[in-house]
Write an enzyme that holds these catalytic residues in place. Structure first.
Site, short mmCIF file in Angstrom:
data_model
loop_
_atom_site.label_atom_id
_atom_site.label_comp_id
_atom_site.label_asym_id
_atom_site.label_seq_id
_atom_site.Cartn_x
_atom_site.Cartn_y
_atom_site.Cartn_z
N ARG A 1 0.82 -1.22 0.00
CA ARG A 1 0.00 0.00 0.00
C ARG A 1 0.85 1.27 0.00
NH1 ARG A 1 -4.40 -1.71 4.56
NH2 ARG A 1 -2.70 -3.11 5.19
N GLN A 2 2.11 1.15 0.39
CA GLN A 2 3.02 2.30 0.31
C GLN A 2 3.87 2.14 -0.95
OE1 GLN A 2 4.74 3.44 4.36
NE2 GLN A 2 3.93 1.40 4.82
N ASP B 1 -14.02 3.19 -5.19
CA ASP B 1 -13.34 4.47 -5.35
C ASP B 1 -12.88 4.59 -6.80
OD1 ASP B 1 -10.74 3.13 -5.56
OD2 ASP B 1 -10.89 2.89 -3.39
N LYS C 1 -15.55 8.71 -3.14
CA LYS C 1 -15.46 9.08 -1.74
C LYS C 1 -14.50 10.24 -1.56
CE LYS C 1 -11.99 5.49 -0.77
NZ LYS C 1 -11.72 4.21 -0.11
N ARG D 1 -12.43 12.25 1.52
CA ARG D 1 -12.02 12.13 2.92
C ARG D 1 -11.87 13.49 3.58
NH1 ARG D 1 -10.65 6.98 4.26
NH2 ARG D 1 -10.08 5.55 2.58
N THR E 1 -10.16 -2.53 7.68
CA THR E 1 -11.06 -2.33 8.81
C THR E 1 -12.53 -2.40 8.39
OG1 THR E 1 -11.00 0.07 8.55
CG2 THR E 1 -9.37 -0.92 10.02
#
Length: 339
Positions: A105-106, A181, A204, A206, A235
């Site tokens: 993810r990075q 997304d 979306k 944020r 999550t």
């Protein structure tokens, strides 16, 4: 020219059920017993990882089966140390089969003074002696370019296409694929094209990191059976909120097809209380007891696809043929026969 040696599998502790499943499927394909190489991957009292391989691997075509899921650091170190042990034991070729590629993810510097961990992990794997990577649904496909060795990135969408056609038979005219997304549109579009369904997007915005301020649905989902498609569910906060927004916009019901079920923290509780009918994940990450007990989480096996990919890699035949759900159909015949 055919290889003299059979492919040999070795596994760390990250996902032993998947490793054994791959070995079992390869045994079925080969018509002979394919087992895991006898080895121990243990801890010293201070937590350091110790690896010992009890079989001769000199000149062998070795495949290490190890996702780098939670605990990511331990599982990554196991993978690196197993690779080092094999390299120092004169294995002919070392392929890392990483069903879930952690730290992906990075993959870019989104802010000043941040790392690119996907590139760091790529460097570590190559330095440890890994000569080829086999993985599933990388978080970003450009991560393949971080390696100077061959990387085969398989896709879950061919399996999910078979699953959707099986479980929504007779309802396909109502199905709509939804990207949660804008960044995931390509992945969602791929599944939509495979099953001949239209595509919608949940845009979306944020307010601050980890908090979704607003969601807008792009496309008409009224009276549709919506299938949210993504690569990772962590999550599950955004996923559950997206399901609610889709129902508010008139969707008939909502299901989710997510490749990697990280499902950390409150995720399982959120999913169990969610308006989603089903969350479908693969077994790239070993399921916890809570995940197995959740009534609206269903797990689809990847062992048949990985087993065939390993055999194709070993024999020098096409791995990209597994991108086609028609090719996977016979491999998954036991699950989706009669479709």
């Amino acid at each position: 020219m055919a290889n003299i040696h059979e492919p040999k599998l070795i596994s760390g502790n990250a996902n032993m059920p998947l490793a054994k499943g791959i070995a079992k499927r390869m045994s079925m394909h080969r018509g002979m017993n394919v087992g895991l190489v006898d080895a121990r991957v243990e801890r010293f009292n201070d937590g350091e990882i110790f690896v010992e391989v009890f079989e001769n691997v000199r000149g062998e075509d070795m495949f290490i089966l190890q996702p780098t899921s939670n605990p990511a650091n331990d599982n990554l170190m196991e993978l690196l140390i197993i690779a080092d042990a094999l390299r120092r034991s004169s294995a002919d070729r070392i392929t890392a089969v990483i069903p879930y590629f952690g730290y992906a993810r990075q993959d870019r510097r989104s802010k000043a003074r941040t790392p690119i961990t996907a590139k760091l992990v790529a460097n570590m794997l190559v330095e440890a002696g890994v000569e080829r990577i086999l993985t599933l649904d990388l978080h970003a496909t450009q991560i393949q370019g971080f390696f100077d060795i061959p990387v085969d990135n398989l896709y879950a969408s061919p399996i999910y296409a078979l699953d959707v056609k099986h479980h929504f038979k007779g309802q396909m005219d109502d199905v709509m694929v939804v990207s949660p997304d804008v960044g995931g549109v390509a992945r969602a579009r791929d599944l939509a094209q495979r099953i001949g369904a239209p595509l919608s997007i949940v845009d979306k915005r944020r307010g601050k990191p980890g908090e979704v301020a607003e969601m807008t649905v792009i496309g008409d989902v009224k009276d549709r059976t919506c299938l949210i498609v993504d690569d990772i569910v962590d999550t599950a906060g955004t996923l559950c909120k997206a399901a609610e927004v889709l129902l508010e916009h008139g969707a008939k019901e909502v299901h989710a097809y997510i490749t990697h079920g990280v499902l950390s923290g409150p995720a399982v509780d959120r999913v169990s209380k969610s308006v989603m009918k089903n969350l479908v994940i693969t077994d790239t990450i070993q399921a916890t007891d809570a995940v197995k007990a959740c009534p609206n989480i269903r797990i689809v096996p990847t062992a048949p696809m990985f087993a065939q990919a390993i055999l194709n890699t070993w024999s020098g035949t096409s791995v990209s043929s597994l991108f086609d759900h028609n090719t996977l159909g016979p491999i998954y015949e036991g699950m989706y026969s009669g479709d």
